[in-house]
Design a protein around this motif. Sequence first.
Motif, PDB file in Angstrom:
ATOM      1  N   ARG A  91       0.846  -1.193   0.000  1.00  8.22           N
ATOM      2  CA  ARG A  91       0.000   0.000   0.000  1.00  8.22           C
ATOM      3  C   ARG A  91       0.882   1.242   0.000  1.00  8.22           C
ATOM      4  NH1 ARG A  91      -4.809   2.547  -1.259  1.00  8.22           N
ATOM      5  NH2 ARG A  91      -5.046   4.389   0.066  1.00  8.22           N
ATOM      6  N   ALA A  92       0.742   2.060  -1.038  1.00  6.07           N
ATOM      7  CA  ALA A  92       1.409   3.365  -1.068  1.00  6.07           C
ATOM      8  C   ALA A  92       0.460   4.379  -0.436  1.00  6.07           C
ATOM      9  CB  ALA A  92       1.733   3.761  -2.507  1.00  6.07           C
ATOM     10  N   PHE A  93       0.872   5.008   0.636  1.00  5.22           N
ATOM     11  CA  PHE A  93      -0.020   5.909   1.367  1.00  5.22           C
ATOM     12  C   PHE A  93      -0.408   7.113   0.500  1.00  5.22           C
ATOM     13  CE2 PHE A  93       2.708   4.200   4.970  1.00  5.22           C
ATOM     14  CZ  PHE A  93       1.825   3.159   5.227  1.00  5.22           C
ATOM     15  N   ALA A  94      -1.654   7.519   0.643  1.00  7.37           N
ATOM     16  CA  ALA A  94      -2.192   8.604  -0.172  1.00  7.37           C
ATOM     17  C   ALA A  94      -1.991   9.975   0.468  1.00  7.37           C
ATOM     18  CB  ALA A  94      -3.677   8.375  -0.438  1.00  7.37           C
ATOM     19  N   SER A  95      -1.609  10.015   1.755  1.00  5.20           N
ATOM     20  CA  SER A  95      -1.464  11.295   2.459  1.00  5.20           C
ATOM     21  C   SER A  95      -0.680  11.084   3.745  1.00  5.20           C
ATOM     22  CB  SER A  95      -2.842  11.876   2.788  1.00  5.20           C
ATOM     23  OG  SER A  95      -3.520  11.028   3.709  1.00  5.20           O
ATOM     24  N   GLU A  96      -0.277  12.169   4.362  1.00  5.76           N
ATOM     25  CA  GLU A  96       0.372  12.088   5.671  1.00  5.76           C
ATOM     26  C   GLU A  96      -0.600  11.553   6.709  1.00  5.76           C
ATOM     27  OE1 GLU A  96       3.282  12.261   6.664  1.00  5.76           O
ATOM     28  OE2 GLU A  96       4.446  13.356   5.156  1.00  5.76           O
ATOM     29  N   HIS A  97      -1.867  11.904   6.572  1.00  2.32           N
ATOM     30  CA  HIS A  97      -2.880  11.409   7.509  1.00  2.32           C
ATOM     31  C   HIS A  97      -2.982   9.891   7.432  1.00  2.32           C
ATOM     32  CE1 HIS A  97      -6.490  11.215   9.920  1.00  2.32           C
ATOM     33  NE2 HIS A  97      -7.153  10.641   8.926  1.00  2.32           N
ATOM     34  N   LYS A 129       5.494   5.872  -7.122  1.00  2.00           N
ATOM     35  CA  LYS A 129       5.404   7.260  -6.677  1.00  2.00           C
ATOM     36  C   LYS A 129       5.051   7.235  -5.197  1.00  2.00           C
ATOM     37  CE  LYS A 129       4.259   9.314 -11.147  1.00  2.00           C
ATOM     38  NZ  LYS A 129       3.307  10.150 -11.918  1.00  2.00           N
ATOM     39  N   ASP A 130       6.029   7.569  -4.377  1.00  2.00           N
ATOM     40  CA  ASP A 130       5.976   7.240  -2.951  1.00  2.00           C
ATOM     41  C   ASP A 130       6.224   8.482  -2.094  1.00  2.00           C
ATOM     42  OD1 ASP A 130       5.781   5.433  -0.792  1.00  2.00           O
ATOM     43  OD2 ASP A 130       7.961   5.345  -0.658  1.00  2.00           O
ATOM     44  N   ASN A 131       5.367   9.466  -2.214  1.00  2.00           N
ATOM     45  CA  ASN A 131       5.568  10.726  -1.492  1.00  2.00           C
ATOM     46  C   ASN A 131       5.342  10.588   0.012  1.00  2.00           C
ATOM     47  OD1 ASN A 131       6.109  12.048  -3.903  1.00  2.00           O
ATOM     48  ND2 ASN A 131       3.953  12.548  -4.240  1.00  2.00           N
ATOM     49  N   PHE A 132       4.520   9.626   0.426  1.00  5.89           N
ATOM     50  CA  PHE A 132       4.150   9.529   1.842  1.00  5.89           C
ATOM     51  C   PHE A 132       4.538   8.197   2.473  1.00  5.89           C
ATOM     52  CE2 PHE A 132       1.028  12.252  -0.361  1.00  5.89           C
ATOM     53  CZ  PHE A 132       1.289  13.449   0.292  1.00  5.89           C
ATOM     54  N   GLY A 133       5.289   7.376   1.742  1.00  6.48           N
ATOM     55  CA  GLY A 133       5.712   6.096   2.276  1.00  6.48           C
ATOM     56  C   GLY A 133       4.777   4.972   1.869  1.00  6.48           C
ATOM     57  N   ASN A 134       5.156   3.741   2.254  1.00 10.28           N
ATOM     58  CA  ASN A 134       4.365   2.567   1.901  1.00 10.28           C
ATOM     59  C   ASN A 134       4.637   1.454   2.890  1.00 10.28           C
ATOM     60  OD1 ASN A 134       6.253   0.327   0.480  1.00 10.28           O
ATOM     61  ND2 ASN A 134       7.058   2.401   0.086  1.00 10.28           N
ATOM     62  N   GLY A 270      -0.777   8.285 -11.163  1.00 18.95           N
ATOM     63  CA  GLY A 270      -0.517   8.754  -9.815  1.00 18.95           C
ATOM     64  C   GLY A 270       0.159   7.730  -8.937  1.00 18.95           C
ATOM     65  N   LEU A 271       0.267   6.496  -9.435  1.00 16.96           N
ATOM     66  CA  LEU A 271       0.835   5.404  -8.651  1.00 16.96           C
ATOM     67  C   LEU A 271       2.254   5.037  -9.076  1.00 16.96           C
ATOM     68  CD1 LEU A 271       0.440   3.033  -6.581  1.00 16.96           C
ATOM     69  CD2 LEU A 271      -0.466   1.691  -8.495  1.00 16.96           C
ATOM     70  N   SER A 272       2.513   5.072 -10.368  1.00 15.82           N
ATOM     71  CA  SER A 272       3.772   4.513 -10.854  1.00 15.82           C
ATOM     72  C   SER A 272       4.261   5.224 -12.107  1.00 15.82           C
ATOM     73  CB  SER A 272       3.576   3.024 -11.155  1.00 15.82           C
ATOM     74  OG  SER A 272       4.704   2.472 -11.783  1.00 15.82           O
TER      75      SER A 272
END
Length: 352
Positions: A91-97, A129-134, A270-272
């Motif tokens: 799961r690639a997180f969609a936000s900091e939340h 694309k991993d702006n918030f981690g996974n 938006g994912l890869s």
Amino acid sequence: MIILSVLIVGGGLSGICLGHTLEQQNIDFKIIDCNQNHSSKVAAGMINPMTFRRMIKSWKADELIPFLNQFYAQVEEKIEEKFLFPIRLRRAFASEHERALWIERLNNPQYANFVNPIERSETTPNYLKDNFGNAFISTPGYIDAKTFMEANHRYFIQKDCLQYDNFDYSALDVENKTYDSKAYTQLVFAEGFQGEDNPFFGYLPFKNAKGEVLTINSSDFREDEILNRKCFVLPTKNGDFKLGSTYAWDTKSTEPTQGAREALLERYEGLSTAIIEVVGHEAGIRPTAADRRPMLGEHPQYKDLFIFNGLGAKGYMLAPYFADAFVKYLMGKAPLDKEVDIQRFYKKHFKK
């Protein structure tokens, strides 16, 4: 002891799981199927025990996952076909939340069977694309839906428990419990999205959802994990990948659409960053209830007339457990869970 003989209308996922459960109990049954099980064959079959919108466990996940692991393993052995493939789900997180919620779950013992520590950058594919981690979700893997359907149909045809035919409602005598002049003790409608046109159960609040999936090729993807964020990329045993999926309401068309293709490709961007080639496009309609819970139970007027439907997008996770519960219910051994029993709709949707 009453000897049961059950007629199942519909040979999709629900009908197959009911058939195996009845066979396990040595109960005689027959499946009639129109051989057009679009959603069961088209489904990606991904078993995901988490709901990402709120980052919580899926409904009844703690009960469903162990049950399906045992059920599918037994079916694979019985029909001599492999269709459940273990794989990791990233799961690639969609936000900091979302990342913060994940960390909360890591510290919650109730989620120990499902969530794993956040992945380091060096273990993350460079195309993600991993702006918030996974992080990885622990999952049994995925069901190869086409293999599942075709192998199980072959098995039940060889056992003379499945016949291809359009069900003729005019040949059903609900008072005497006969169909085409043959008597049964119970009749179960497991028709999938076509259940909304059933003359006995059409009053139920179906909210069917069309889903579309692309088949893609890429030389970049890892083949040992599923990627997920707003869409999923799932490796298959054939060496290609499934990109899904969409939701569309208020349609009965099972034809793929250009709009869904474009929507999936936009989400993928938006994912890869991996370059992909689209090589296939399929659509199916998921049988879903308005309250997102299965619709199981007996008709309020006609005794021994039942429905087993509404399993929705997580059908491959739900079907084994609820097939077992439903057969126990048919045998008079246990009541249905109130959350799935269609008695919850009697007052509003059925006029006695």
